[in-house]
Write a protein that holds these residues in place. Structure first.
Motif, mmCIF file in Angstrom:
data_model
loop_
_atom_site.group_PDB
_atom_site.id
_atom_site.type_symbol
_atom_site.label_atom_id
_atom_site.label_comp_id
_atom_site.label_asym_id
_atom_site.label_seq_id
_atom_site.Cartn_x
_atom_site.Cartn_y
_atom_site.Cartn_z
ATOM 1 N N LEU A 80 83.338 23.994 62.543
ATOM 2 C CA LEU A 80 82.634 25.425 62.147
ATOM 3 C C LEU A 80 82.935 26.401 63.499
ATOM 4 C CD1 LEU A 80 80.543 27.043 60.694
ATOM 5 C CD2 LEU A 80 78.818 25.854 61.845
ATOM 6 N N TYR A 81 83.105 25.760 64.582
ATOM 7 C CA TYR A 81 83.364 26.568 65.808
ATOM 8 C C TYR A 81 84.786 27.069 65.389
ATOM 9 C CZ TYR A 81 85.331 27.864 70.197
ATOM 10 O OH TYR A 81 85.838 28.416 71.285
ATOM 11 N N GLU A 82 85.732 26.136 65.061
ATOM 12 C CA GLU A 82 87.139 26.750 64.946
ATOM 13 C C GLU A 82 87.151 27.670 64.075
ATOM 14 O OE1 GLU A 82 89.389 22.900 64.164
ATOM 15 O OE2 GLU A 82 89.569 22.457 66.165
ATOM 16 N N SER A 83 86.184 27.617 62.771
ATOM 17 C CA SER A 83 86.415 28.635 61.697
ATOM 18 C C SER A 83 86.030 29.894 62.188
ATOM 19 C CB SER A 83 85.536 28.062 60.573
ATOM 20 O OG SER A 83 85.328 28.961 59.656
ATOM 21 N N LEU A 84 85.002 30.011 62.922
ATOM 22 C CA LEU A 84 84.068 31.037 63.367
ATOM 23 C C LEU A 84 85.291 31.907 64.302
ATOM 24 C CD1 LEU A 84 80.480 30.030 64.036
ATOM 25 C CD2 LEU A 84 81.518 31.746 62.193
ATOM 26 N N ASN A 85 85.753 30.981 65.263
ATOM 27 C CA ASN A 85 86.785 31.451 66.262
ATOM 28 C C ASN A 85 87.911 32.162 65.558
ATOM 29 O OD1 ASN A 85 87.504 31.850 69.079
ATOM 30 N ND2 ASN A 85 88.837 30.267 68.972
ATOM 31 N N SER A 86 88.358 31.357 64.636
ATOM 32 C CA SER A 86 89.672 32.069 63.790
ATOM 33 C C SER A 86 89.119 33.442 63.230
ATOM 34 C CB SER A 86 90.280 31.243 62.880
ATOM 35 O OG SER A 86 89.447 30.921 61.712
ATOM 36 N N ARG A 87 88.074 33.519 62.519
ATOM 37 C CA ARG A 87 87.612 34.662 62.028
ATOM 38 C C ARG A 87 87.227 35.833 62.855
ATOM 39 N NH1 ARG A 87 82.867 32.591 58.306
ATOM 40 N NH2 ARG A 87 82.269 34.812 58.019
ATOM 41 N N LEU A 88 86.774 35.320 63.806
ATOM 42 C CA LEU A 88 86.478 36.443 65.175
ATOM 43 C C LEU A 88 87.525 36.990 65.663
ATOM 44 C CD1 LEU A 88 84.064 37.136 66.888
ATOM 45 C CD2 LEU A 88 84.711 35.699 68.547
ATOM 46 N N LYS A 89 88.678 36.460 65.451
ATOM 47 C CA LYS A 89 89.838 37.185 65.970
ATOM 48 C C LYS A 89 90.211 38.433 65.298
ATOM 49 C CE LYS A 89 91.886 33.147 68.089
ATOM 50 N NZ LYS A 89 92.977 32.215 68.098
ATOM 51 N N SER A 90 89.834 38.348 63.945
ATOM 52 C CA SER A 90 90.193 39.575 63.215
ATOM 53 C C SER A 90 88.973 40.513 62.941
ATOM 54 C CB SER A 90 90.328 39.113 61.708
ATOM 55 O OG SER A 90 89.241 38.528 61.402
#
Length: 168
Positions: A80-90
């Motif tokens: 979940l953290y990795e998913s949120l982190n990748s979404r946060l970059k955009s």
């Protein structure tokens, strides 16, 4: 053979006395060993009784199941953290605004330029120019900190402020 029998008959009393003493010593050792074993067994029973009359094996198995479940939860949270982190970059992460006077005959700093960028310095610069008779708004895309359109000094300033801003 007769010689051995005569020797045994001569020392018969000493042999019986020695064997009796050995038996008494062995009985004392046996009694102390049984007492030690009994104490150890009592401690073992207390230890295995555990909490709420559960034995130690059930408790350890329960804790190991909880550890396995916690490991699964940690793995889920990591994904979940990795998913949120990748979404946060955009997502928009850098913002810079400058207000200025576009025309000398307009009284206040009513014009503005604002840069809205994500982590990769992709985004947009929005400029609003206020004049006495009209107001105009422009949007210019930014890709990796560079716009393919000509930028005014104010737009260059907000873009530079955003690009050099360090994310914490």
């Amino acid at each position: 053979m007769e010689i051995i029998m005569k020797i045994l008959e001569n020392f018969e009393g000493y042999i019986i006395l020695g064997l009796t003493i050995s038996i008494i010593i062995l009985l004392i050792i046996l009694i102390t060993t049984l007492k030690s074993l009994n104490r150890l067994e009592n401690k073992y029973r207390k230890f295995m009784r555990g909490v709420d009359n559960k034995n130690l094996e059930e408790l350890v198995t329960g804790y190991l199941d909880k550890i396995d479940k916690s490991g699964e939860e940690v793995e889920h949270i990591r994904k979940l953290y990795e998913s949120l982190n990748s979404r946060l970059k955009s997502c928009l992460q850098k913002v810079s605004v400058v207000r200025y006077r576009a025309f000398e005959d307009v009284g206040s700093d009513l014009s503005f330029s604002i840069a809205l960028l994500d982590e990769n310095n992709d985004g947009v610069i929005i400029t609003g120019i206020y004049g006495r008779n009209e107001s105009t708004t422009y949007a210019k895309p930014v890709d990796r900190g560079i716009s393919r359109y000509d930028l005014s000094e104010e737009e260059k300033q907000v873009l530079q402020d955003c690009v050099t801003r360090v994310l914490s």
